[in-house]
Design a protein around this motif. Sequence first.
Motif, PDB file in Angstrom:
ATOM      1  N   THR A   3       0.827  -1.214   0.000  1.00 12.88           N
ATOM      2  CA  THR A   3       0.000   0.000   0.000  1.00 12.88           C
ATOM      3  C   THR A   3       0.855   1.255   0.000  1.00 12.88           C
ATOM      4  OG1 THR A   3      -0.059   0.121   2.425  1.00 12.88           O
ATOM      5  CG2 THR A   3      -1.766  -1.200   1.340  1.00 12.88           C
ATOM      6  N   GLY A   4       2.138   1.119   0.280  1.00 15.18           N
ATOM      7  CA  GLY A   4       3.026   2.253   0.395  1.00 15.18           C
ATOM      8  C   GLY A   4       3.114   2.804   1.808  1.00 15.18           C
ATOM      9  N   PHE A   5       2.182   2.405   2.685  1.00  9.59           N
ATOM     10  CA  PHE A   5       2.183   2.946   4.042  1.00  9.59           C
ATOM     11  C   PHE A   5       3.397   2.455   4.823  1.00  9.59           C
ATOM     12  CE2 PHE A   5       0.737   2.922   8.544  1.00  9.59           C
ATOM     13  CZ  PHE A   5       0.482   4.280   8.679  1.00  9.59           C
ATOM     14  N   PHE A   6       3.782   1.195   4.593  1.00  9.55           N
ATOM     15  CA  PHE A   6       4.913   0.615   5.321  1.00  9.55           C
ATOM     16  C   PHE A   6       6.157   0.524   4.437  1.00  9.55           C
ATOM     17  CE2 PHE A   6       1.219  -1.311   7.597  1.00  9.55           C
ATOM     18  CZ  PHE A   6       1.480  -0.792   8.867  1.00  9.55           C
ATOM     19  N   ASP A   7       6.351   1.494   3.580  1.00  8.75           N
ATOM     20  CA  ASP A   7       7.508   1.476   2.689  1.00  8.75           C
ATOM     21  C   ASP A   7       8.813   1.297   3.471  1.00  8.75           C
ATOM     22  OD1 ASP A   7       6.292   1.612   0.283  1.00  8.75           O
ATOM     23  OD2 ASP A   7       6.717   3.727  -0.121  1.00  8.75           O
ATOM     24  N   GLY A   8       9.660   0.392   2.961  1.00  3.37           N
ATOM     25  CA  GLY A   8      10.950   0.155   3.589  1.00  3.37           C
ATOM     26  C   GLY A   8      10.922  -0.860   4.707  1.00  3.37           C
ATOM     27  N   ILE A   9       9.735  -1.350   5.069  1.00  3.85           N
ATOM     28  CA  ILE A   9       9.603  -2.336   6.151  1.00  3.85           C
ATOM     29  C   ILE A   9       9.295  -3.694   5.534  1.00  3.85           C
ATOM     30  CG2 ILE A   9       8.345  -2.997   8.227  1.00  3.85           C
ATOM     31  CD1 ILE A   9       7.750  -0.044   8.686  1.00  3.85           C
ATOM     32  N   THR A  10      10.174  -4.649   5.770  1.00  6.20           N
ATOM     33  CA  THR A  10       9.989  -5.986   5.216  1.00  6.20           C
ATOM     34  C   THR A  10       9.361  -6.903   6.252  1.00  6.20           C
ATOM     35  OG1 THR A  10      12.236  -6.581   5.879  1.00  6.20           O
ATOM     36  CG2 THR A  10      11.936  -5.691   3.654  1.00  6.20           C
ATOM     37  N   GLN A  11       9.031  -8.118   5.823  1.00  3.77           N
ATOM     38  CA  GLN A  11       8.395  -9.064   6.732  1.00  3.77           C
ATOM     39  C   GLN A  11       9.305  -9.355   7.921  1.00  3.77           C
ATOM     40  OE1 GLN A  11       6.992 -12.679   4.955  1.00  3.77           O
ATOM     41  NE2 GLN A  11       5.855 -13.271   6.776  1.00  3.77           N
ATOM     42  N   VAL A  12       8.716  -9.367   9.107  1.00  8.81           N
ATOM     43  CA  VAL A  12       9.459  -9.611  10.340  1.00  8.81           C
ATOM     44  C   VAL A  12       9.775 -11.095  10.453  1.00  8.81           C
ATOM     45  CG1 VAL A  12       9.433  -9.406  12.853  1.00  8.81           C
ATOM     46  CG2 VAL A  12       8.313  -7.659  11.443  1.00  8.81           C
ATOM     47  N   THR A  13      11.015 -11.406  10.779  1.00 10.70           N
ATOM     48  CA  THR A  13      11.433 -12.799  10.920  1.00 10.70           C
ATOM     49  C   THR A  13      12.082 -13.009  12.289  1.00 10.70           C
ATOM     50  OG1 THR A  13      13.580 -12.347   9.896  1.00 10.70           O
ATOM     51  CG2 THR A  13      11.790 -13.068   8.437  1.00 10.70           C
ATOM     52  N   PHE A  14      12.239 -14.256  12.658  1.00 12.61           N
ATOM     53  CA  PHE A  14      12.900 -14.633  13.909  1.00 12.61           C
ATOM     54  C   PHE A  14      14.405 -14.638  13.688  1.00 12.61           C
ATOM     55  CE2 PHE A  14      14.727 -18.159  16.453  1.00 12.61           C
ATOM     56  CZ  PHE A  14      14.543 -17.615  17.718  1.00 12.61           C
ATOM     57  N   GLU A  15      15.148 -13.842  14.504  1.00 14.11           N
ATOM     58  CA  GLU A  15      16.605 -13.780  14.386  1.00 14.11           C
ATOM     59  C   GLU A  15      17.319 -14.288  15.627  1.00 14.11           C
ATOM     60  OE1 GLU A  15      17.956  -9.921  13.189  1.00 14.11           O
ATOM     61  OE2 GLU A  15      16.800  -9.928  11.308  1.00 14.11           O
ATOM     62  N   GLY A  16      16.589 -14.572  16.699  1.00 15.04           N
ATOM     63  CA  GLY A  16      17.218 -15.117  17.890  1.00 15.04           C
ATOM     64  C   GLY A  16      17.532 -14.076  18.943  1.00 15.04           C
ATOM     65  N   ALA A  17      17.859 -14.535  20.148  1.00 16.68           N
ATOM     66  CA  ALA A  17      17.996 -13.675  21.324  1.00 16.68           C
ATOM     67  C   ALA A  17      19.134 -12.673  21.204  1.00 16.68           C
ATOM     68  CB  ALA A  17      18.189 -14.536  22.570  1.00 16.68           C
TER      69      ALA A  17
END
Length: 435
Positions: A3-17
Amino acid sequence: MSTGFFDGITQVTFEGADSTNPMAFRHYNPDEVVMGKRMEDHLRFAVAWWHSFAWEGGDPFGGQTFERPWYPQDSMENARTKADVAFEMFQILGVPFYCWHDADIRPETGNFADNLATLNEITDYMADKQAATGVKCLWGTANMFSHRRWMAGAATNPDPDVFAFAAATVKSCIDATQKLGGENYVLWGGREGYETLLNTDLKQELDHLGRFLNMVVDYKHKIGFKGTILVEPKPQEPSKHQYDYDAATCIGFLRKYGLEGEVKLNLEQGHAILAGHSFEHEVAVAAAEGMFGSIDMNRNDYQSGWDTDQFPNNVPEVALAYYHILRAGGFETGGTNFDARLRRQSLDPGDLIAAHVGAMDICARGLKAAAAMLEDRGLEDALSERYAGWREPQAQAMLDSDLEEISRRVLDANTNPEPRSGKQEVLENYLNRFV
């Protein structure tokens, strides 16, 4: 599609503690198995439509601070834009569910026929979004507290026309929830209460509310809605006194009107605090009576006397809540809904993502701590030891006895009990080992 509202934000993933990325999960790994079940299936996360997309950033002393492309929220075009952004965020976060009020997904038209038409139109649109994304509806509900027509209540209103409007509104929202495959339907009596007893007939209002809830249950069965009917306790705000004060009050009300086998509770942390309880208390009360259903996971500011609806950030509190949830068998149709909102100074779209990321991590840490405590059995063993005397045959027989017989027993045995330690500090230290 972006939609363009979240430009620059990619899907959140698990990266660890060890990750320092504010847009990554450090503890929430949806596929991690906890007590034989995937973490995603334990937690059943849901995003609240109202606070995430409909709230404009106001507080009791100031108005709108947010600027969103779907404001003002007064047209179907803007309602569709809001839905587009919502489903984009659900996918960025990877949440399986969302929740909604009718007034937050459609514009308010002022009359029932037009509200019904716009509700049907926007839920058709949302159903297509669900099919395209796989995100599901955890529950729907009707907002019967914001519009001026509800100032004296909905089902408890002294005006029968308002009662009728409320009944029609709830019917439309149950229909919409069923259309969207919702797993629950929630009733929160935001103004089902009173400001003063000088103009309130308590018995009549409670009887009307009980009848209204029975109508809801009857309609659920009539249309074959398979979801759970939930009520949400809150003691005050906006009403001075609300009839759904806390879990125990709601349970007593449901039993009085014959609804204990039909309705369960949706519990909110912030509401528990307003009622003078801890969140785990409310969960434990509902679970003990077999009426636990779902949760709104937020928190209140302990310095404020009103419902601040902040995202959770206290692992020990969250762990104790999930401990009682897991102990009761976990969620069935319910889940963890973030009925939480940004602070009014948190203006950026990224703030909305980061808030949910942090909250999901807090819940994941709490869940894992709760599961570890259950598997370790430290609290269970302490309970067993404390109540061990009641497993003796003589103690069990006493429950089937009477006061005279018990009195003779005390005299004959010269019973003179000494108190024993409750070991509270020991158990608090035990909890801290896991969080």
